[in-house]
Design a protein around this motif. Structure first.
Motif, PDB file in Angstrom:
ATOM      1  N   LEU A 192      61.628  73.361  16.946  1.00 26.68           N
ATOM      2  CA  LEU A 192      62.323  72.481  16.281  1.00 26.68           C
ATOM      3  C   LEU A 192      61.182  71.637  14.739  1.00 26.68           C
ATOM      4  N   GLY A 193      61.816  71.405  13.782  1.00 24.83           N
ATOM      5  CA  GLY A 193      60.920  70.817  12.573  1.00 24.83           C
ATOM      6  C   GLY A 193      60.702  69.419  12.930  1.00 24.83           C
ATOM      7  N   GLU A 194      59.829  68.602  12.055  1.00 23.20           N
ATOM      8  CA  GLU A 194      59.601  67.738  12.382  1.00 23.20           C
ATOM      9  C   GLU A 194      60.334  66.308  11.907  1.00 23.20           C
ATOM     10  N   ASP A 195      61.166  66.961  11.433  1.00 28.52           N
ATOM     11  CA  ASP A 195      62.426  65.513  10.478  1.00 28.52           C
ATOM     12  C   ASP A 195      63.838  66.088  11.635  1.00 28.52           C
ATOM     13  N   ASP A 196      63.814  66.698  12.903  1.00 30.22           N
ATOM     14  CA  ASP A 196      64.768  66.841  13.462  1.00 30.22           C
ATOM     15  C   ASP A 196      64.765  66.081  14.011  1.00 30.22           C
ATOM     16  N   LYS A 197      64.755  64.667  14.827  1.00 31.80           N
ATOM     17  CA  LYS A 197      65.365  63.886  16.340  1.00 31.80           C
ATOM     18  C   LYS A 197      66.757  64.002  15.905  1.00 31.80           C
TER      19      LYS A 197
ATOM     20  N   GLY B 286      67.306  66.782  17.128  1.00 30.32           N
ATOM     21  CA  GLY B 286      67.415  67.873  17.978  1.00 30.32           C
ATOM     22  C   GLY B 286      66.610  67.554  19.825  1.00 30.32           C
ATOM     23  N   ARG B 287      65.435  66.708  18.915  1.00 32.69           N
ATOM     24  CA  ARG B 287      64.338  66.112  19.327  1.00 32.69           C
ATOM     25  C   ARG B 287      65.034  65.256  20.182  1.00 32.69           C
TER      26      ARG B 287
END
Length: 130
Positions: free
Chosen positions: A91-96, A98-99
């Motif tokens: 996941l990308g750092e900015d994929d809130k 998805g997290r």
């Protein structure tokens, strides 16, 4: 009063008994009494050992199966993690979103494992299938 016993021993045992009884503080009665007590204790211990041997063998077999099952479980889990890490992109750092979704799924997973363990069910048992 102690009862009197008449015993017949072979010559070799008689000589050993008399030699031991001649030592200070030794008596034939005390030596024979201690020898018989030790013999009876060994016989009782042997019976207990025979009874416990069957149980200990059963426990040993159960522990071997538990160890084997644990190894199968760990290997299966390792393969699952390897497969998951190989096919799932990070996941990308900015994929809130998805997290958050991953966190919710993880909590649902932990809850389901907790329920199954508390109920004594197993996923691989036919009755445990969802």
């Amino acid at each position: 009063m102690k009862p009197r016993h008449h015993l017949y021993l072979d010559e070799a045992l008689t000589e050993q008994l008399e030699a031991l009884a001649r030592k200070p503080g030794g008596s034939k009665s005390a030596i024979v009494s201690a020898a018989l007590s030790a013999y009876f204790l060994r016989q009782g211990a042997r019976e207990v050992d025979d009874l416990l041997k069957v149980r200990l063998d059963r426990i040993s077999n159960q522990l071997e199966r538990i160890e084997r099952d644990g190894q199968v479980l760990l290997e299966s889990f390792a393969l699952l993690v390897r497969y998951f890490l190989n096919v799932t992109p990070p996941l990308g750092e900015d994929d809130k979103v998805g997290r958050a979704l991953g966190r919710d799924r993880f909590h649902a997973f932990v809850g389901q494992v907790g329920r199954l363990v508390a109920e004594g069910k197993r996923t691989l048992d036919p009755e445990g299938e969802q």
